[in-house]
Design an enzyme around this catalytic site. Structure first.
Site, PDB file in Angstrom:
ATOM      1  N   SER A 191       0.875  -1.187   0.035  1.00 14.08           N
ATOM      2  CA  SER A 191      -0.028   0.075   0.092  1.00 14.08           C
ATOM      3  C   SER A 191       0.860   1.244   0.119  1.00 14.08           C
ATOM      4  O   SER A 191       2.063   1.230   0.669  1.00 14.08           O
ATOM      5  CB  SER A 191      -0.856   0.187   1.279  1.00 14.08           C
ATOM      6  OG  SER A 191      -1.502   1.427   1.318  1.00 14.08           O
ATOM      7  N   TYR A 244      -2.330  -0.929   9.911  1.00 12.62           N
ATOM      8  CA  TYR A 244      -2.393  -1.323   8.439  1.00 12.62           C
ATOM      9  C   TYR A 244      -0.917  -1.144   7.967  1.00 12.62           C
ATOM     10  O   TYR A 244      -0.241  -1.557   7.230  1.00 12.62           O
ATOM     11  CB  TYR A 244      -3.643  -0.692   8.076  1.00 12.62           C
ATOM     12  CG  TYR A 244      -3.697  -0.752   6.527  1.00 12.62           C
ATOM     13  CD1 TYR A 244      -3.956  -1.990   5.787  1.00 12.62           C
ATOM     14  CD2 TYR A 244      -3.794   0.378   5.718  1.00 12.62           C
ATOM     15  CE1 TYR A 244      -4.117  -2.238   4.585  1.00 12.62           C
ATOM     16  CE2 TYR A 244      -3.663   0.049   4.312  1.00 12.62           C
ATOM     17  CZ  TYR A 244      -3.984  -1.084   3.559  1.00 12.62           C
ATOM     18  OH  TYR A 244      -4.214  -1.139   2.509  1.00 12.62           O
TER      19      TYR A 244
END
Ligand SMILES: NC(=O)c1ccc[n+]([C@@H]2O[C@H](COP(=O)([O-])OP(=O)(O)OC[C@H]3O[C@@H](n4cnc5c(N)ncnc54)[C@H](OP(=O)(O)O)[C@@H]3O)[C@@H](O)[C@H]2O)c1
Length: 260
Positions: free
Chosen positions: A147, A160
């Site tokens: 990401s 995350y």
């Protein structure tokens, strides 16, 4: 023809999180490029829909309903995918997502653990199972979906971001472990992509426009815009690329706020 090196003809790919979003786009894109595909996710109905799209490209397809946070389900899914396709030489660890966003102080252990299990431990488990198969065959390419938050850390996404940073670090470690066997391992990091995980932002015109203000390309990506990079990394066109981490983020990881 120089473009032949981008063909996936003869390759057999396992894509996790293939029931929608980026995983669906990559699975269908791989089929269009000539690969047979194994699709892994929890929703049988959505997997069947994506399987029809793969079949309509004239390719073979296998589906495996699997929660990627469950070790025993992964064992069964990987075995049935290898059995169904004969072998796997491309693995896309794509299943994942932030689950929820919150300041770290408000996190409980079980929430943090859930995010790490979904994004990092699941990737490690698929790498172990499918990686062992690839190392034995001395052939394979692994793509791990990380990401942009790895490159541009975001408050409220500490868990995350840490999990996805772990995915990138593990990618680089495995590139070294498996390089001598000819197995390549790379990571790619999407920015803002129009998928289910961003449904709340996308529901508001104002919030979705504000989100992409710092993006140099100034817009959201469609999931299909991840496919070219995923084909490159799976194909012989990237035969000397391993341990790389490539952003597909419209330049977001380079962006400064517009204050000057
Ligand atoms: N969209 C973005 O802007 C963006 C940005 C950076 C990184 N990413 C990463 O891109 C990947 C794909 O996300 P997306 O944007 O395409 O989101 P999405 O449309 O929500 O797709 C997520 C996929 O993961 C699967 N999945 C989720 N939890 C699972 C579980 N426990 N077991 C098995 N499969 C599971 C879902 O299938 P089922 O629900 O059927 O299981 C679905 O196929 C994720 O790793 C995400 O972190 C996305």
């Amino acid at each position: 023809m120089v473009l032949e090196m981008f063909s996936l003809e003869g390759k057999r790919a396992l894509v996790t999180g293939a029931s929608r979003g980026i995983g669906e786009a990559i699975a269908v894109g791989y089929a269009k490029a000539g690969a047979d595909v194994a699709l892994v996710a929890r929703s049988a109905e959505d997997l069947d829909r994506v399987a029809d799209r793969v079949r309509s490209e004239g390719r073979s397809v296998v589906t495996a309903v699997c929660d990627v946070t469950d070790d025993a389900q992964i064992d069964r899914a990987v075995a049935s995918c290898i059995d169904g396709l004969g072998f796997i030489d491309v693995l896309v660890n794509n299943a994942g997502g932030p689950v929820f966003n919150a300041p770290l102080i408000d996190f409980r252990d079980d929430g943090f653990r859930r995010i790490v299990e979904l994004n990092l431990l699941s990737t490690a488990r698929f790498c172990q199972r499918v990686g062992a198969h690839m190392v034995e065959r001395r052939n394979g390419s692994v793509l791990n979906n990380a990401s942009v938050t790895v490159l541009h850390p975001n408050g409220t996404q500490a868990a995350y971001g840490a999990a996805k940073a772990g995915v990138v670090n593990m990618t680089q470690a495995l590139a070294q472990e498996w390089g001598p066997s000819g197995v390549r391992v790379n990571a790619f990091s999407p920015g803002f992509v129009r998928t289910h995980i961003n449904r709340k932002l996308l529901a508001s015109d104002e919030a979705s426009a504000t989100a992409v203000e710092p993006v140099p390309l100034g817009r959201w990506a469609d999931p299909e815009e991840m496919v070219g990079l995923a084909i490159f990394l799976a194909s012989d066109a990237s035969s000397y690329v391993t341990g790389a981490h490539i952003a597909a983020d419209g330049g977001l990881s380079l962006a400064w706020p517009h204050v000057f």
